[in-house]
Motif scaffolding. Structure first.
Motif, short mmCIF file in Angstrom:
data_model
loop_
_atom_site.label_atom_id
_atom_site.label_comp_id
_atom_site.label_asym_id
_atom_site.label_seq_id
_atom_site.Cartn_x
_atom_site.Cartn_y
_atom_site.Cartn_z
N UNK A 122 -13.30 9.53 41.89
CA UNK A 122 -13.76 10.40 42.95
C UNK A 122 -15.25 10.17 43.20
N UNK A 123 -15.71 10.65 44.35
CA UNK A 123 -17.14 10.50 44.70
C UNK A 123 -17.99 11.36 43.75
N UNK A 124 -19.13 10.89 43.32
CA UNK A 124 -19.81 9.65 43.74
C UNK A 124 -19.24 8.42 43.03
N UNK A 125 -19.15 7.35 43.80
CA UNK A 125 -18.67 6.09 43.25
C UNK A 125 -19.67 5.54 42.24
N UNK A 126 -19.17 4.76 41.28
CA UNK A 126 -20.11 4.00 40.45
C UNK A 126 -20.90 3.04 41.34
N UNK A 127 -22.16 2.86 41.02
CA UNK A 127 -23.05 2.19 41.96
C UNK A 127 -22.82 0.68 42.07
N UNK A 128 -22.00 0.13 41.19
CA UNK A 128 -21.67 -1.28 41.38
C UNK A 128 -20.90 -1.48 42.69
N UNK A 129 -20.20 -0.39 43.19
CA UNK A 129 -19.51 -0.49 44.48
C UNK A 129 -20.54 -0.66 45.60
N UNK A 130 -21.65 0.06 45.50
CA UNK A 130 -22.72 -0.12 46.49
C UNK A 130 -23.33 -1.51 46.37
N UNK A 131 -23.42 -2.00 45.13
CA UNK A 131 -23.92 -3.36 44.93
C UNK A 131 -23.02 -4.38 45.58
N UNK A 132 -21.69 -4.16 45.47
CA UNK A 132 -20.74 -5.08 46.09
C UNK A 132 -20.90 -5.09 47.60
N UNK A 133 -21.11 -3.90 48.19
CA UNK A 133 -21.31 -3.85 49.64
C UNK A 133 -22.58 -4.58 50.04
N UNK A 134 -23.66 -4.40 49.27
CA UNK A 134 -24.91 -5.09 49.59
C UNK A 134 -24.75 -6.61 49.50
N UNK A 135 -24.03 -7.08 48.48
CA UNK A 135 -23.83 -8.52 48.33
C UNK A 135 -23.03 -9.09 49.49
N UNK A 136 -22.01 -8.35 49.93
CA UNK A 136 -21.22 -8.81 51.07
C UNK A 136 -22.08 -8.84 52.34
N UNK A 137 -22.85 -7.77 52.55
CA UNK A 137 -23.70 -7.71 53.75
C UNK A 137 -24.72 -8.85 53.73
N UNK A 138 -25.24 -9.16 52.55
CA UNK A 138 -26.25 -10.23 52.44
C UNK A 138 -25.69 -11.57 52.91
N UNK A 139 -24.38 -11.78 52.73
CA UNK A 139 -23.78 -13.04 53.19
C UNK A 139 -23.90 -13.21 54.70
N UNK A 140 -23.98 -12.10 55.41
CA UNK A 140 -24.09 -12.16 56.87
C UNK A 140 -25.52 -12.30 57.36
N UNK B 49 -31.71 9.18 44.15
CA UNK B 49 -32.98 9.71 43.63
C UNK B 49 -32.99 9.89 42.12
N UNK B 50 -31.90 9.55 41.44
CA UNK B 50 -31.86 9.67 39.98
C UNK B 50 -30.90 8.63 39.43
N UNK B 51 -31.13 8.18 38.24
CA UNK B 51 -30.23 7.18 37.65
C UNK B 51 -28.88 7.81 37.28
N UNK B 52 -27.84 6.97 37.28
CA UNK B 52 -26.51 7.41 36.86
C UNK B 52 -26.42 7.22 35.35
N UNK B 53 -26.81 8.27 34.62
CA UNK B 53 -26.90 8.16 33.16
C UNK B 53 -25.55 7.93 32.51
N UNK B 54 -24.48 8.35 33.19
CA UNK B 54 -23.15 8.19 32.61
C UNK B 54 -22.63 6.76 32.77
N UNK B 55 -23.17 6.02 33.74
CA UNK B 55 -22.67 4.66 34.00
C UNK B 55 -23.86 3.72 34.21
N UNK B 56 -24.63 3.49 33.17
CA UNK B 56 -25.84 2.66 33.31
C UNK B 56 -25.54 1.22 33.70
N UNK B 57 -24.39 0.68 33.25
CA UNK B 57 -24.06 -0.70 33.59
C UNK B 57 -23.82 -0.84 35.10
N UNK B 58 -23.18 0.17 35.69
CA UNK B 58 -22.95 0.13 37.14
C UNK B 58 -24.28 0.17 37.88
N UNK B 59 -25.23 0.95 37.33
CA UNK B 59 -26.57 1.00 37.93
C UNK B 59 -27.22 -0.37 37.88
#
Length: 652
Positions: free
Chosen positions: A80-98, A110-120
Motif C-alpha cells: 500500500x501507499x507510500x510505495x518503497x522509493x525504489x519504485x520512484x527510482x525506477x520511474x526516474x530511470x525510465x524517464x531518463x531514457x527519454x 522530506x524524511x528518509x524511509x527508515x523502514x526501507x533504507x535499501x529502497x531509499x
C-alpha cells in the motif's frame, strides 16, 4: 436643439446612473460581489475552452499520474501507499531514457524511509544518474507551528538541508510583495544534492476555495524561492538568469509577468486529462520492467524526449486535490502544469485596474439610466436593459479572448440594473406629474386620447410657440340673437350648450383642437398640437359632420317646440403661430394666431352673403387635391386682403 423635457429626462437618467454607481462601488469590496465576479471569470474560461478547444495548450507538458489503477495493480508488488522509493527510482530511470527537459516531482520526500533504507538508496542512486529533477518543497504558514515530531525527523541534518536549499534561492534581493513564510520542510539531503532546483507547492485558494491565483514566488529567510511551475519553466536554478526583478516587477525572458501580491492567475485550459497528456504510473513501471528483460516496452521512452514531465498523483487519499473553474476536484499536479503552461505561453490573465473598473461601472450605469429615461416605455426599457447587459457580456468575453483581460461584469451589470430601476422610478414620478399637467392643460382643447399622446411624445408644449401649417375652422349660428328673442333664457342656454357640446364632439372625433368659444360660435384648428399632414381633410370631414349632427339636433328641437338653428362654416389653410399665449401667472390658452385665422373668420361671415353653409379657400382645396367633392364659386374679395380669394363649397 434638446427640448427641456429631454433635458429633464437626461438628468433623471444621469442621476439614476450616478446613484447606482455609488451603491455598486460601495458593495464591490464585499465577499458576495467578489465571489460572483470570480465566478464570471470561471465562466469565461469555460467558454474559451468551448470556443478554442484544446489546440491552445502546450503539448510539451506530460503528466505521469500515480493514480488509483497504478496503486491497485502494484499493491501485491509494492504494498500500500507510500510505495518503497525504489519504485520512484525506477520511474526516474525510465524517464531518463527519454532525455526530457526537466522532471518536476510533485511528491514530498522530506524524511528518509527508515523502514526501507535499501529502497531509499536505490532511489537516491537513480536520482543521481537520472534526469534533471525539480523537487517539491513545502513552506509552513507564517503563524503555524512546526510539530515536535517534525522537528525530530528533521533534527539531524536540518542545517545541511537548509544550506543546500539556499543554493536554489533566486539571486535577486527581495523587492516584491510575496507570501512570507517562517518555516520550511525541504527534501532529504540526498535529493537536494542531486536536484537542479526546488519548487514551492503552497496553495492560495480564494475565499470560495477555488484556485485562481497561485504564489509564483515565496519568501523565506529574506530569500525568494520559485513555485513548482516557475522552477520547471526555468529548468531549476540553472535558468535563473532568465528571471529579473526590475522596479518591483518580475520579468521572464524580458517579458513582464503580471503578479497580484506575488501571485499569478492560472490560465486553466480544461478538466484534468483534457489539455495535457496524462500517462499512468503503471505504464511507466511496466515499460521499465519490459526494458529490463529485453522486451519491447508498451511505452516508448522516446515519447518523453524534450518534454517537461510532471509527476504527481490523482489517487484517492494520496494526491492533494484543488478546486478549479472546471471541477471541484483537480489533482494538485494539474495546477502546477497549468501555471507552467501559463508561463511558457505568456497567455497571462489580468484584471482591470480599479480606476478603470470605476469608470466602466459609472459609464454603463449612466448610459443605462439615460437610455431608460429617454425611451419612456416599460417594454422598450426592458429590451434596452437586456441589450446593454448582453453587450456588456459579449465585450467582456471578447477582451478576455483577445487580451486575457478579466473585465468586471458583476459591478457594471448591477449598476445597470439599479440604474434601470432608478430611472424607471424617477421617470414614473416626474413623467406622471408632467402627464397630468399636460392632460389638465389640454383637457378643454383636445380629446383625452390626444392629450395622452401628447404626454407620451415628450414635447414641452407649455413652453413652445411655433409656426406651423394648420387648417383653421370658424363656425357661427345664423341670426341666433334674433331667434332667441321671446324664448326663455334657460331654454336658450340649454340649446346653446347642447349645440356647442355636439359640435365639439364632432371636432374631437376628427382630430380638431378647440381654440375658443365665440359667443354662439367657435374656432378650431387642425394640425396642432399633434402634427397631422392631412389636417385639411380632417377639417373637411369635421365641417360636414357638424352639419349632419346639427340636422339631427334640429329634428329633436323641432319636435320639442324649439326653433331650428343654421350655421355657417369657414375653412382656410395656411401658416399660423400656435402655442400657449397669455399671462403665465393668471391665464394661458393654447391658440393659433395670424393671417390664416383672420381669413378663416372672414370666410365664415361670407356664407351669409353668398348663401352657403360651408366655404373653403383655394389653399384648403389645393391640400385636398381633388380627393373630396368640391364646387368652385369663383373669386371673392375678402376683408383685409388686397387680392380676391377663390372660394369653394362642399357638394353633397
Amino acid at each position: 436643439m434638446v427640448s427641456p423635457v429631454s433635458r429633464q429626462r437626461l438628468l433623471i437618467g444621469l442621476q439614476a446612473g450616478a446613484i447606482a454607481s455609488a451603491i455598486v462601488l460601495a458593495l464591490m469590496a464585499t465577499d458576495a460581489v467578489q465571489t460572483v465576479e470570480r465566478k464570471t471569470g470561471d465562466a469565461r474560461l469555460r467558454l474559451e475552452r468551448v470556443i478554442r478547444g484544446a489546440g491552445v495548450t502546450d503539448s510539451t507538458l506530460v503528466i505521469i499520474d500515480i493514480d488509483n489503477r497504478s496503486l491497485r495493480l502494484y499493491e501485491s508488488d509494492l504494498g500500500r501507499w507510500p510505495w518503497p522509493r525504489n519504485a520512484h527510482g525506477a520511474m526516474l530511470e525510465f524517464i531518463a531514457l527519454g532525455d526530457p527537459q526537466v522532471v518536476a516531482y510533485d511528491v514530498l520526500f522530506s524524511e528518509p524511509d527508515l523502514a526501507r533504507p535499501q529502497a531509499d538508496s536505490l532511489f537516491f542512486a537513480a536520482a543521481k544518474r537520472g534526469p534533471p529533477v525539480v523537487h517539491a518543497v513545502a513552506f509552513d504558514d507564517p503563524e503555524g507551528e512546526t510539530t515536535i515530531a517534525e522537528l525530530e525527523r528533521a533534527f539531524i541534518d536540518r542545517d545541511r538541508r537548509l544550506d543546500a536549499l539556499e543554493r536554489f534561492a533566486l539571486p535577486e534581493a527581495t523587492s516584491l510583495s510575496v507570501p512570507l513564510f517562517a518555516n520550511v520542510n525541504p527534501p532529504v539531503i540526498e535529493l537536494l544534492d542531486n536536484a537542479i532546483g526546488v519548487g514551492a507547492i503552497n496553495r492560495a485558494p480564494d475565499r470560495d476555495g477555488v484556485e485562481r491565483l497561485e504564489p509564483l514566488l515565496v519568501e523565506y529567510g529574506t530569500r525568494l524561492y520559485p513555485s513548482m511551475g516557475l522552477a520547471a519553466v526555468t529548468g531549476g536554478s540553472r535558468g535563473y538568469d532568465r528571471l529579473a526583478i526590475v522596479e518591483g516587477e518580475l520579468l521572464l525572458d524580458g517579458r513582464s509577468v503580471p503578479l497580484e501580491a506575488g501571485r499569478l492567475r492560472a490560465h486553466w485550459r480544461g478538466r484534468y486529462g483534457e489539455p495535457y497528456r496524462v500517462i499512468s504510473a503503471h505504464e511507466v513501471l511496466n515499460s521499465y520492467a519490459q526494458i529490463a528483460v529485453g522486451a519491447e516496452p508498451d511505452l516508448d521512452p522516446a515519447e518523453l524526449t524534450d518534454r517537461i514531465v510532471l509527476i504527481g498523483s490523482s489517487a484517492t487519499g494520496v494526491g492533494d486535490f484543488v478546486a478549479g473553474p472546471f471541477s471541484p476536484t483537480e489533482p494538485g499536479v494539474f495546477l502546477h502544469a497549468t501555471i507552467l503552461d501559463t508561463l511558457r505561453s505568456g497567455d497571462f490573465l489580468r484584471v482591470l485596474p480599479i480606476g478603470w473598473v470605476v469608470i466602466l461601472t459609472l459609464l454603463v450605469a449612466c448610459v443605462t439610466g439615460v437610455v431608460v429615461a429617454l425611451v419612456q416605455s416599460a417594454r422598450r426599457s426592458a429590451v434596452a436593459l437586456t441589450g446593454i447587459l448582453a453587450t456588456l457580456g459579449v465585450l467582456a468575453l471578447v477582451v478576455f479572448l483577445i487580451g486575457g483581460w478579466l473585465a468586471p461584469v458583476v459591478a457594471p451589470a448591477t449598476g445597470a440594473v439599479l440604474a434601470y430601476a432608478g430611472a424607471m422610478a424617477g421617470s414614473y414620478v416626474v413623467e406622471g406629474r408632467r402627464h397630468r399637467q399636460i392632460r389638465r392643460m389640454f383637457a378643454k382643447f383636445i380629446p383625452p386620447e390626444v392629450a395622452n399622446q401628447l404626454a407620451e411624445s415628450g414635447e414641452d408644449l407649455h413652453r413652445t410657440v411655433e409656426r406651423r401649417e394648420v387648417t383653421v375652422l370658424f363656425s357661427d349660428i345664423r341670426n341666433f340673437t334674433t331667434q332667441s328673442e321671446g324664448v326663455e333664457p334657460e331654454i336658450v342656454v340649454d340649446t346653446l350648450n347642447e349645440y356647442l357640446t355636439a359640435m365639439v364632439e364632432v371636432l374631437f372625433n376628427h382630430g380638431g383642437t378647440l381654440d375658443k368659444y365665440l359667443g354662439d360660435g367657435l374656432m378650431a384648428f387642425f394640425g396642432a398640437p399633434i402634427v397631422e399632414p392631412e389636417h385639411a381633410t380632417q377639417a373637411y370631414h369635421a365641417a360636414t359632420g357638424m352639419l349632419d349632427r346639427l340636422e339631427r339636433l334640429n329634428q329633436d328641437w323641432t319636435a320639442a317646440g324649439r326653433p331650428r338653428l343654421d350655421i355657417g362654416i369657414g375653412i382656410h389653410t395656411g401658416p399660423a403661430v400656435v402655442g400657449f399665449i397669455g399671462d403665465p401667472d393668471r391665464r394661458m390658452d393654447y391658440t393659433a394666431i395670424g393671417d390664416t385665422v383672420n381669413v378663416a373668420s372672414r370666410l365664415e361671415a361670407l356664407n351669409k352673403e353668398i348663401g352657403t353653409a360651408i366655404l373653403l379657400s383655394a389653399a384648403t382645396a389645393q391640400k385636398l387635391d381633388g380627393a373630396l367633392p368640391l364646387k368652385s364659386i369663383g373669386e371673392r374679395a375678402v376683408k383685409g386682403r388686397a387680392e380676391p380669394i377663390e372660394l369653394y363649397t362642399i357638394t353633397a
